[in-house]
Structure formats: structure tokens, C-alpha cells
Design a protein around this motif. Structure first.
Motif, mmCIF file in Angstrom:
data_model
loop_
_atom_site.group_PDB
_atom_site.id
_atom_site.type_symbol
_atom_site.label_atom_id
_atom_site.label_comp_id
_atom_site.label_asym_id
_atom_site.label_seq_id
_atom_site.Cartn_x
_atom_site.Cartn_y
_atom_site.Cartn_z
ATOM 1 N N GLY A 39 0.825 -1.197 0.000
ATOM 2 C CA GLY A 39 0.000 0.000 0.000
ATOM 3 C C GLY A 39 0.862 1.251 0.000
ATOM 4 N N ILE A 40 0.188 2.405 0.043
ATOM 5 C CA ILE A 40 0.857 3.697 0.083
ATOM 6 C C ILE A 40 0.344 4.469 1.292
ATOM 7 N N SER A 41 1.256 5.067 2.035
ATOM 8 C CA SER A 41 0.898 5.851 3.208
ATOM 9 C C SER A 41 1.384 7.288 3.054
ATOM 10 N N THR A 42 0.530 8.229 3.421
ATOM 11 C CA THR A 42 0.907 9.642 3.457
ATOM 12 C C THR A 42 0.778 10.121 4.898
ATOM 13 N N ILE A 43 1.875 10.634 5.453
ATOM 14 C CA ILE A 43 1.894 11.100 6.836
ATOM 15 C C ILE A 43 2.135 12.604 6.840
ATOM 16 N N THR A 44 1.203 13.352 7.437
ATOM 17 C CA THR A 44 1.267 14.810 7.469
ATOM 18 C C THR A 44 1.266 15.298 8.913
ATOM 19 N N THR A 45 1.673 16.550 9.102
ATOM 20 C CA THR A 45 1.749 17.100 10.444
ATOM 21 C C THR A 45 0.391 17.566 10.930
ATOM 22 N N GLY A 46 0.178 17.478 12.232
ATOM 23 C CA GLY A 46 -1.051 17.952 12.835
ATOM 24 C C GLY A 46 -0.821 19.269 13.554
ATOM 25 N N ILE A 47 -1.680 19.612 14.479
ATOM 26 C CA ILE A 47 -1.608 20.883 15.186
ATOM 27 C C ILE A 47 -0.335 20.967 16.022
ATOM 28 N N GLN A 48 0.350 22.128 15.918
ATOM 29 C CA GLN A 48 1.523 22.456 16.731
ATOM 30 C C GLN A 48 2.707 21.514 16.533
ATOM 31 N N GLY A 49 2.639 20.651 15.549
ATOM 32 C CA GLY A 49 3.738 19.715 15.363
ATOM 33 C C GLY A 49 3.806 18.653 16.422
ATOM 34 N N CYS A 50 2.815 18.627 17.329
ATOM 35 C CA CYS A 50 2.786 17.628 18.391
ATOM 36 C C CYS A 50 1.972 16.407 17.980
ATOM 37 N N SER A 51 1.533 16.366 16.744
ATOM 38 C CA SER A 51 0.787 15.201 16.261
ATOM 39 C C SER A 51 1.036 15.020 14.783
ATOM 40 N N ILE A 52 0.838 13.796 14.325
ATOM 41 C CA ILE A 52 0.914 13.495 12.899
ATOM 42 C C ILE A 52 -0.310 12.680 12.509
#
Length: 316
Positions: free
Chosen positions: A61-74
Motif C-alpha cells: 500500500g501507500i501511506s501519506t503522513i502529514t503534520t497535525g496541530i503544533q507539530g505535536c501530532s501526525i
């Protein structure tokens, strides 16, 4: 008084508009967030998935990981295959403090959310999910191990006897998708072939197109599906038919326009597979952020397009 309020509001709102227009960064207050930053990006995933006790299947498969709020989550969005069906996962990994993390996991197979709690040592992550916080009989442990900046893996194990014994349920291996290397000569030549193909069709320069493609050229469609059983043959060209095709396409389907970026290039000997993200249109359809899979071959020291695949297209 009204003028004062108006002026105050105008200045405050204008300041806020300026602030948000700058696309500010929200730094994470926890020092340990570096491990999350290093997981950001696009990843190819090879999976070993349990289909029944003791029985496994291999998927991709293919996974895309992006940043969340404040950089404290993905946030992770995964698309692949599981049990011979299309399969998707949405997952959020967030920091509770500098060492503690929480993972919220939801997939297309189940109708419930799993919440894991655990910690990191700065390089690896270990977490636990309990079906019932009081009884604690059924549990799943999650472990993430980083091998390098471009490779990591995670696994989950299930226990139904309070953690006395465990069985592997999933093992997912991630390798970073690498795009075009502007310093690589082969990459530049491959890009030139794709550039010439698009420019020739958009500007009516037939020779650019014929020079960019090989002496045999095939197109096939995904029929809006990642399952090969649903794919369709679209067209195969060679000889006179191939020479006549660019001018016929321009006349019948023009005007043609397309902007693209290369997401991935993989070369082995004289063969190459290239993935691009395309936005454009012709007389019959328009597309936005559409992925195209290009097949190229190198003959007489020249890279040429031998065919391509469009997932989100169907034969008329």
C-alpha cells in the motif's frame, strides 16, 4: 465611541488577517516531537497481515503522513489491499508530554476506534490498547521501530490471556518514496521525455510526441479501481497508427493542457517506472492531482515512453 470601536476592531482584525496570511508555524512545546517530524512524508508499505489465527498474507500500500496541530501530532492516511479488498486506515499519533504518546486508529474493516497509549525513548515507540480497562484480558501492543531516516516499521500483537502469550496481527514495513533527483542524469533524461510528450500535445508539435514515445505504445485504465481485475485495456499503437496518433489526438481531443510533478522514479537496468501527479484537461475530461504511472525503456542510450496507466479513467 462607535468610531473608536470600529477603529479598534479594524486594526485588530487586520492584524489577525496578516498573522494568518503568513501561514505561521505552531511549535510543539515537547522536545520529543522530533520522532514525529521524521515520520512525515510519502511511504511505500509492505505488510504482513493476519487473516486468521496463524495464517498471513502479504500486501502492499501507500501511506501519506502529514503534520497535525503544533507539530505535536501526525496524521496517517493509508490505502492498500487486505483480504483481497481495498483497505484504508486513518491514524493520528499525538504527544501527551515529552515522552508519552497516544495513537487513535481507525480502519475500513471495523466500525470502532482503537486508542493506544504508550511512550517513546526518542527513537522507538511502544504502546498498548486494552479492550476493557478493568478486566484487561484482551489487549493489543503496538511497537514502532525506526531503522533510518527513510525506513521504519511497526507491528501489532494480540493477546487474549492478559498478556501471557501474543500473536502477530500486522507487520508493516515503510520505505520512503523518493522523487526526482535533479542532479541525476538518468532522472533528467526521463523527465525530458515526459516534458516533450506533454509539450507536443499542448502546442501541436507532433514530432516532440513521436520522439518521446517508443516504437510501441500502450495505454490502460484503472476503471476507478486499484484492483487489477477491474482494469481495462485502452489502446495499443505501433507503426503507421503510432505515427498518426498524436495529430489525430490533437485534432479530436484538443485543446490539451497538463501540469505535473514527479513523485517517484524507480530505475532497474533499462526499465523505469515513474509516478506523476497531474492536473489538466482536454476536450472530453478534466483532472486534478491525478496520479499517472509511466513505463519507460532505454534504447540506444535514449529514454522513451512505452506506455502509461491512469487509475481514475474508464473507457468511453
Amino acid at each position: 465611541m462607535k468610531h473608536f470601536v470600529f477603529a479598534f476592531c479594524f486594526n485588530l482584525c487586520a492584524g489577525n488577517m496578516f498573522l494568518f496570511a503568513q501561514n505561521p508555524k505552531y511549535p510543539c512545546q515537547y522536545e520529543g516531537n522530533q520522532i514525529l517530524e521524521e515520520l512525515l512524508g510519502s511511504w511505500k508499505v509492505e505488510t504482513k497481515d493476519r487473516v486468521s489465527p496463524g495464517q498471513y498474507e502479504i500486501n502492499v500500500g501507500i501511506s501519506t503522513i502529514t503534520t497535525g496541530i503544533q507539530g505535536c501530532s501526525i496524521k496517517e492516511n493509508y490505502k492498500g489491499i487486505y483480504k483481497s479488498k481495498v483497505y484504508a486506515v486513518e491514524s493520528t499519533l499525538l504527544m501527551v508530554d515529552s515522552m508519552k504518546l497516544q495513537r487513535v486508529y481507525f480502519d475500513s474493516e471495523h466500525a470502532s476506534t482503537m486508542v493506544f497509549n504508550g511512550e517513546t525513548d526518542g527513537n522507538d515507540i511502544k504502546m498498548l490498547w486494552l479492550r476493557n480497562n478493568e478486566k484487561k484480558r484482551m489487549r493489543v501492543k503496538f511497537e514502532l521501530t525506526r531503522h533510518s531516516a527513510d525506513a521504519f516499521e511497526w507491528s501489532t500483537h494480540l493477546s487474549t490471556d492478559y498478556g501471557e502469550s501474543w500473536q502477530l496481527t500486522h507487520l508493516w514495513k515503510y520505505n520512503r518514496v523518493t522523487g526526482m533527483d535533479v542532479k541525476d542524469i538518468e532522472h533528467k533524461e526521463i523527465k525530458q521525455a515526459i516534458d516533450s510528450y506533454h509539450l507536443g500535445l499542448s502546442s501541436g508539435q507532433v514530432k516532440l510526441v513521436t520522439d518521446a514515445i517508443s516504437d510501441q505504445f500502450i495505454m490502460f485504465n484503472g476503471n476507478y479501481s486499484g484492483e487489477p481485475l477491474n482494469w481495462q485495456a485502452h489502446m495499443f499503437l505501433s507503426g503507421k497508427d503510432l505515427n498518426n496518433w498524436p495529430s489525430q489526438f490533437i485534432a479530436e481531443a484538443g485543446p490539451y493542457q497538463n501540469q505535473y510533478e514527479i513523485i517517484s522514479i524507480h530505475i532497474r537496468a533499462n526499465a523505469a517506472v515513474v509516478i506523476t501527479r497531474d492536473t489538466g484537461s482536454n476536450k472530453f475530461r478534466a483532472w486534478k492531482n491525478e496520479r499517472t504511472t509511466w513505463l519507460l525503456g532505454k534504447k540506444d542510450q535514449k529514454w522513451q515512453i512505452t506506455g502509461y496507466y491512469l487509475r481514475d479513467m474508464v473507457n468511453p
